[in-house]
Design a protein around this motif. Structure first.
Motif, PDB file in Angstrom:
ATOM      1  N   PRO A  10       0.788  -1.235   0.000  1.00  0.00           N
ATOM      2  CA  PRO A  10       0.000   0.000   0.000  1.00  0.00           C
ATOM      3  C   PRO A  10       0.822   1.290   0.000  1.00  0.00           C
ATOM      4  CG  PRO A  10       0.025  -0.950   2.182  1.00  0.00           C
ATOM      5  CD  PRO A  10       0.762  -1.914   1.281  1.00  0.00           C
ATOM      6  N   VAL A  11       2.142   1.210   0.257  1.00  0.00           N
ATOM      7  CA  VAL A  11       2.947   2.431   0.299  1.00  0.00           C
ATOM      8  C   VAL A  11       4.184   2.300  -0.582  1.00  0.00           C
ATOM      9  CG1 VAL A  11       2.161   3.130   2.605  1.00  0.00           C
ATOM     10  CG2 VAL A  11       4.199   1.718   2.372  1.00  0.00           C
ATOM     11  N   ASP A  12       4.682   3.455  -1.013  1.00  0.00           N
ATOM     12  CA  ASP A  12       5.856   3.506  -1.882  1.00  0.00           C
ATOM     13  C   ASP A  12       7.133   3.841  -1.124  1.00  0.00           C
ATOM     14  OD1 ASP A  12       4.448   3.227  -4.529  1.00  0.00           O
ATOM     15  OD2 ASP A  12       3.413   4.982  -3.714  1.00  0.00           O
ATOM     16  N   GLY A  13       6.984   4.265   0.110  1.00  0.00           N
ATOM     17  CA  GLY A  13       8.145   4.640   0.901  1.00  0.00           C
ATOM     18  C   GLY A  13       7.699   5.184   2.239  1.00  0.00           C
ATOM     19  N   GLY A  14       8.647   5.775   2.948  1.00  0.00           N
ATOM     20  CA  GLY A  14       8.344   6.316   4.256  1.00  0.00           C
ATOM     21  C   GLY A  14       8.917   7.711   4.422  1.00  0.00           C
ATOM     22  N   ARG A  90       4.313   6.138   4.111  1.00  0.00           N
ATOM     23  CA  ARG A  90       3.985   5.908   5.521  1.00  0.00           C
ATOM     24  C   ARG A  90       4.685   7.009   6.296  1.00  0.00           C
ATOM     25  NH1 ARG A  90       6.181   1.456   9.644  1.00  0.00           N
ATOM     26  NH2 ARG A  90       4.986   2.179  11.436  1.00  0.00           N
ATOM     27  N   VAL A  91       3.956   7.697   7.144  1.00  0.00           N
ATOM     28  CA  VAL A  91       4.523   8.777   7.945  1.00  0.00           C
ATOM     29  C   VAL A  91       4.852   8.234   9.331  1.00  0.00           C
ATOM     30  CG1 VAL A  91       4.150  11.061   8.925  1.00  0.00           C
ATOM     31  CG2 VAL A  91       3.209  10.509   6.668  1.00  0.00           C
ATOM     32  N   VAL A  92       6.132   8.330   9.674  1.00  0.00           N
ATOM     33  CA  VAL A  92       6.571   7.969  11.018  1.00  0.00           C
ATOM     34  C   VAL A  92       6.395   9.225  11.870  1.00  0.00           C
ATOM     35  CG1 VAL A  92       8.511   7.183  12.418  1.00  0.00           C
ATOM     36  CG2 VAL A  92       8.219   6.311  10.079  1.00  0.00           C
ATOM     37  N   ALA A 101      12.309   4.917  14.515  1.00  0.00           N
ATOM     38  CA  ALA A 101      11.990   5.549  13.232  1.00  0.00           C
ATOM     39  C   ALA A 101      12.813   4.928  12.107  1.00  0.00           C
ATOM     40  CB  ALA A 101      12.235   7.052  13.309  1.00  0.00           C
ATOM     41  N   ARG A 102      14.105   4.728  12.341  1.00  0.00           N
ATOM     42  CA  ARG A 102      14.952   4.108  11.307  1.00  0.00           C
ATOM     43  C   ARG A 102      14.446   2.711  10.962  1.00  0.00           C
ATOM     44  NH1 ARG A 102      18.784   7.233  13.726  1.00  0.00           N
ATOM     45  NH2 ARG A 102      19.366   5.750  15.332  1.00  0.00           N
ATOM     46  N   LYS A 103      14.053   1.952  11.989  1.00  0.00           N
ATOM     47  CA  LYS A 103      13.531   0.605  11.727  1.00  0.00           C
ATOM     48  C   LYS A 103      12.246   0.674  10.917  1.00  0.00           C
ATOM     49  CE  LYS A 103      12.117  -3.761  13.822  1.00  0.00           C
ATOM     50  NZ  LYS A 103      11.643  -4.167  12.562  1.00  0.00           N
ATOM     51  N   ALA A 104      11.350   1.586  11.260  1.00  0.00           N
ATOM     52  CA  ALA A 104      10.097   1.726  10.517  1.00  0.00           C
ATOM     53  C   ALA A 104      10.370   2.088   9.062  1.00  0.00           C
ATOM     54  CB  ALA A 104       9.201   2.776  11.179  1.00  0.00           C
ATOM     55  N   LEU A 105      11.294   3.004   8.823  1.00  0.00           N
ATOM     56  CA  LEU A 105      11.614   3.411   7.449  1.00  0.00           C
ATOM     57  C   LEU A 105      12.267   2.280   6.673  1.00  0.00           C
ATOM     58  CD1 LEU A 105      12.886   7.020   8.167  1.00  0.00           C
ATOM     59  CD2 LEU A 105      10.692   6.367   7.128  1.00  0.00           C
TER      60      LEU A 105
END
Length: 110
Positions: A10-14, A90-92, A101-105
């Motif tokens: 569903p997302v192209d990046g973060g 995706r917005v962290v 945050a780094r892990k989520a991205l």
């Protein structure tokens, strides 16, 4: 960001903004998105995720429309080019700890 080829999911990046001031944070993001989308037309976001910004953001000798929707998934933001191509990120949340945050991205990019 995922690769430029069509991305599964569903997302192209973060994106990890530094603050909740959308108008202040967007210019740097839009500069990065221009490489993939060309001229930017608008940005959509979930209404509850951001304090209400102005509906228009001066950018790149023009104006980018900012549109909040309750139907947009929370924690996401979509950047739409004049050619109608779009990238959903995706917005962290800015208050996220740097390691988390780094892990989520990284998870989004994988």
């Amino acid at each position: 960001m995922k690769s430029a080829t069509p991305a599964p999911g569903p997302v192209d990046g973060g994106w990890w903004p530094r603050t909740r001031d959308l108008a202040d944070e967007l210019p740097t993001l839009l500069e990065a998105m221009t490489a993939r989308l060309g001229r930017i037309d608008r940005v959509t976001y979930h209404l509850a995720d951001w304090p209400v910004p102005d509906r228009r953001l001066p950018y790149d000798d023009g104006v980018v429309r900012l549109e909040g929707f309750r139907s947009q998934p929370s924690g996401s933001l979509t950047v739409i080019g004049w050619n109608r191509h779009r990238l959903t990120l995706r917005v962290v949340p800015p208050e996220t700890a740097p390691g988390d945050a780094r892990k989520a991205l990284t998870d989004v990019a994988d």
